[in-house]
Structure formats: C-alpha cells, structure tokens
Write a protein that holds these residues in place. Structure first.
Motif, PDB file in Angstrom:
ATOM      1  N   GLY A 200       0.774  -1.233   0.000  1.00  0.00           N
ATOM      2  CA  GLY A 200       0.000   0.000   0.000  1.00  0.00           C
ATOM      3  C   GLY A 200       0.801   1.277   0.000  1.00  0.00           C
ATOM      4  N   LYS A 201       2.130   1.186  -0.043  1.00  0.00           N
ATOM      5  CA  LYS A 201       2.968   2.386   0.002  1.00  0.00           C
ATOM      6  C   LYS A 201       3.830   2.482  -1.259  1.00  0.00           C
ATOM      7  N   PRO A 202       4.329   3.686  -1.576  1.00  0.00           N
ATOM      8  CA  PRO A 202       5.212   3.822  -2.735  1.00  0.00           C
ATOM      9  C   PRO A 202       6.458   2.950  -2.577  1.00  0.00           C
ATOM     10  N   PRO A 203       7.022   2.498  -3.691  1.00  0.00           N
ATOM     11  CA  PRO A 203       8.222   1.651  -3.609  1.00  0.00           C
ATOM     12  C   PRO A 203       9.447   2.456  -3.183  1.00  0.00           C
ATOM     13  N   ILE A 204      10.506   1.733  -2.849  1.00  0.00           N
ATOM     14  CA  ILE A 204      11.750   2.357  -2.403  1.00  0.00           C
ATOM     15  C   ILE A 204      12.868   1.965  -3.353  1.00  0.00           C
ATOM     16  N   LEU A 205      13.561   2.965  -3.861  1.00  0.00           N
ATOM     17  CA  LEU A 205      14.766   2.749  -4.659  1.00  0.00           C
ATOM     18  C   LEU A 205      15.950   3.017  -3.744  1.00  0.00           C
ATOM     19  N   GLY A 206      16.784   2.005  -3.526  1.00  0.00           N
ATOM     20  CA  GLY A 206      17.862   2.142  -2.573  1.00  0.00           C
ATOM     21  C   GLY A 206      19.238   2.167  -3.212  1.00  0.00           C
ATOM     22  N   LEU A 207      20.117   2.947  -2.610  1.00  0.00           N
ATOM     23  CA  LEU A 207      21.518   3.018  -3.016  1.00  0.00           C
ATOM     24  C   LEU A 207      22.336   2.362  -1.907  1.00  0.00           C
ATOM     25  N   ALA A 208      22.978   1.251  -2.237  1.00  0.00           N
ATOM     26  CA  ALA A 208      23.711   0.488  -1.235  1.00  0.00           C
ATOM     27  C   ALA A 208      25.187   0.867  -1.247  1.00  0.00           C
ATOM     28  N   PHE A 209      25.659   1.382  -0.112  1.00  0.00           N
ATOM     29  CA  PHE A 209      27.048   1.792   0.060  1.00  0.00           C
ATOM     30  C   PHE A 209      27.750   0.822   1.020  1.00  0.00           C
ATOM     31  N   GLN A 210      29.062   0.822   0.951  1.00  0.00           N
ATOM     32  CA  GLN A 210      29.829  -0.001   1.885  1.00  0.00           C
ATOM     33  C   GLN A 210      30.178   0.751   3.161  1.00  0.00           C
ATOM     34  N   ASN A 211      30.323   2.059   3.088  1.00  0.00           N
ATOM     35  CA  ASN A 211      30.695   2.858   4.256  1.00  0.00           C
ATOM     36  C   ASN A 211      29.436   3.552   4.795  1.00  0.00           C
ATOM     37  N   GLU A 212      28.948   3.089   5.934  1.00  0.00           N
ATOM     38  CA  GLU A 212      27.689   3.619   6.474  1.00  0.00           C
ATOM     39  C   GLU A 212      27.796   5.091   6.853  1.00  0.00           C
ATOM     40  N   ALA A 213      28.872   5.479   7.501  1.00  0.00           N
ATOM     41  CA  ALA A 213      29.006   6.864   7.945  1.00  0.00           C
ATOM     42  C   ALA A 213      28.969   7.830   6.767  1.00  0.00           C
ATOM     43  N   ALA A 214      29.688   7.490   5.693  1.00  0.00           N
ATOM     44  CA  ALA A 214      29.696   8.355   4.509  1.00  0.00           C
ATOM     45  C   ALA A 214      28.334   8.354   3.833  1.00  0.00           C
ATOM     46  N   ALA A 215      27.679   7.177   3.792  1.00  0.00           N
ATOM     47  CA  ALA A 215      26.351   7.087   3.184  1.00  0.00           C
ATOM     48  C   ALA A 215      25.363   7.989   3.921  1.00  0.00           C
ATOM     49  N   ARG A 216      25.406   7.939   5.243  1.00  0.00           N
ATOM     50  CA  ARG A 216      24.513   8.792   6.029  1.00  0.00           C
ATOM     51  C   ARG A 216      24.810  10.274   5.779  1.00  0.00           C
TER      52      ARG A 216
END
Length: 359
Positions: A200-216
């Motif tokens: 029931g919600k819009p889909p999510i397009l995700g970008l997967a990074f290896q470095n969590e801190a930089a991704a955030r």
C-alpha cells in the motif's frame, strides 16, 4: 422602507423606567431612519401576541435584544414558573432561528443600556458584537450596523506594488553546484542498487554503500539541501536499460543534478541567472541481475501505480551478502527517468552511461 427592512426590538418589562428607556431608544432609531418595531406600538394584534412576535422575529431584517439580568434569566429559562412568559416565548423563537441558521448569526444583535450589563447577553450570542448604549459612540455604531453602513469605508483595491528585486549577493552558479561530493562518494563506495516494497505504500529505490558513515552524510546533506521531498526534483534519477557496448547485459542507474530544476528553484527564490556554464557531476552504478529477476519490473509497476517513490540509502557488506537499509533517511520523490539506450543521443544528459568506461 419595505417590510423586510424592519428592526424588531426584544426586551423584558423589568420596570416602568426600563420600558420607557426602550421606547425612547426605538423612537430615536425611527427618527434616524431605522424602521423599528416595538410591542408598545401595538394595542392588540388580531393574530394574538405569540403569532405577532413569531412573524416579527421571522420577517424582520434585524432583531435587537436589549439584554438585562431579568431578560437573560427569562431567555435562558431560569425565571420562576409563570413569570416573563412573553420573553420566554421570544427567547425560544430566537434560539430556534439561530439553530436553523447553523449557529451563523447575521440578524440577532445584542445591546446593553449600561456598560456593565454585557455579561447578561444570552450564551449563544456572547460571541456576537455587542453595542453599549451608555455613550454616544455605541448608539452611533448601532445605527451604522442597522443601516448596513460600515464604520470605516473600505477603499477600493489598488494596483499591487511590485516587489523590489532581490540583489544577488552571491553568484547563483555557486548555489547550483552538483549534489555529488566526489570525495565523499569515493569514501562511501556505492556498490549496488536495491528495491524494497511495503504493501500500500510507494516503492523504495535504494543506493547500497559499503561505508555507512559516509552514506549517512550524503543523505543528510541532501535532506538539508532539498528537504524531505525534493519539491523541485533537483535530484535527477535515471534508470537506463538496453545493451551497452563493452558491458554485460543489465541496466544502469545514474544519480546527479537536474540543471533545469535547480535553475527554476533559484529563479523562484528571486535570484538572477545569466546562462552561466554549469558543470554537472553524476554517479553511475551498473547492475547485472539474473535473467529471471523481476526486481526492476516490480519497481516500475509500483511506481506507475503510486506515481511516487522513496530514494533511500543502505549499507552492503563487502561480500555483497548482507544489506541493511536506512529507511529513515529516505527522500520522497515524484520523478524518475526510465530510459532505453536507443533513445539517448550524444548530447543527452544520460549519454555518459553509454561510454564503455562509465562503470
């Protein structure tokens, strides 16, 4: 005046003096051109007093309520049994008309002869404008109200003044810089694209990074710059399908700025833009799904259904076997570009993905 211009005065017979004051008020209003109706002008209406009062309350343009302690008590039904039947009858009629109008009051006008009597106004009318006749200004204001003349004449609406041009303190090209911080993206290491769905919600397009801190840090910067929903669609997302020379079968995801959207945003903010040359930096991820994968197809179907989606980061392990989405940093978006390599010309913004060394 026609009959519907009449003003009916409702009051209680508190004392001989009070009755005379009400008569004097009515006489004065009539001398000032207000067609007041008062029971004292009648001897014995042929239809009887209840029907006469009902007709006057129903047909009069305005009903003036002279509020005193006794009047309020009788209108509110708090008088001793058998006393003040006329006022109680009028009060019931006024309440019914007020109820029928949906509590929108245009006709019933409370007045007081003494300034300290305002708390005697019946509860349903306490939010209405009250006129105190203890001074001349109150009487004058009442006359203006009954004659439908505003106390202050509203002037005609003039031509709107143009807003002063906002000086450009900084070159707009500085603000129109790319959303891609190259050094930060190099640290983040974008390694994959993933899709996620919730019923029931819009889909999510995700970008997967290896470095969590930089991704955030990347997505936190986007939230600061574009907000939670990228209203101007300055983040341009494209998914290009079709064979590319020198690359295995799959599809390419490109993230970068939309120059037209960025220029539109800053023009709306009052900045000038003089066709400066802009440099656009984007990032590309090439995906090689198995032939039977329906992840992209399902994302496209859900996007067509909802017309929106979320762009969110995620963290993928170095071996690519574990993925942890970071949904709370998602950005709500409406626009995405689904392209085919056959539709991309050499001057197209997506043409960079056609280079053999673009991955």
């Amino acid at each position: 005046m026609s009959a519907n211009e009449e003003v009916f005065i409702s009051y209680s017979h508190d004392s001989v003096e009070h009755v005379q004051r009400v008569l004097a008020l009515s006489n004065r209003l009539r001398l000032d051109g207000i067609d007041c109706v008062l029971d004292q002008y009648e001897t014995s209406p042929p239809e009887g007093w209840p029907r006469w009062m009902d007709k006057k309350i129903r047909d009069s343009k305005y009903v003036v309520l002279v509020c005193t302690e006794q009047y309020s008590r009788r209108v509110m039904g708090e008088e001793q049994e058998g006393k003040g039947l006329g006022v109680r009858w009028e009060g019931n009629l006024i309440y019914q008309h007020f109820y029928n109008a949906g509590a929108i009051n245009h006709r019933f006008i409370p007045v007081v002869l003494e300034h300290g009597h305002k708390h005697f106004i019946p509860m349903p009318l306490q939010g209405s404008t009250c006129y105190s006749l203890s001074d001349a200004s109150g009487y004058n204001d009442l006359c203006l109200r009954l004659a439908d003349r505003p106390k202050v004449q509203k002037p005609d609406l003039g031509k709107r003044r143009p807003l002063p041009k906002r000086p450009v303190k900084t070159n707009p090209a500085m603000y129109l810089s790319t959303p891609i911080d190259v050094d930060l993206w190099n640290v983040a290491k974008w390694r994959a694209t993933f899709f996620s769905y919730q019923p029931g919600k819009p889909p999510i397009l995700g970008l997967a990074f290896q470095n969590e801190a930089a991704a955030r840090k990347i997505f936190e910067g986007w939230h600061e710059r574009y907000g939670n929903n990228d209203r101007y669609e300055e983040l341009r997302v494209s998914i290009i399908e079709g064979p590319i020379k020198g690359q295995d079968n799959g599809y390419t995801v490109q993230i970068g700025p939309d120059p037209d959207a960025s220029i539109r945003r800053f023009k709306d903010a009052g900045y000038a833009f003089d066709e400066d040359i802009l440099m656009c930096v984007s990032r590309i991820n090439r995906m090689y799904p198995p032939p039977d994968s329906r992840n992209l197809a399902e994302f496209k179907d859900l996007y067509r259904e909802h017309k929106t989606y979320f762009l969110a980061p995620g963290v993928v392990s170095e071996d690519g076997k574990r993925l942890e989405p970071i949904f709370e940093l998602g950005i709500f978006k409406g626009k995405i570009h689904f392209r085919d390599v056959s539709d991309i010309s050499p001057d197209d913004i997506d043409s960079v993905v056609l280079r053999e060394d673009s991955v």
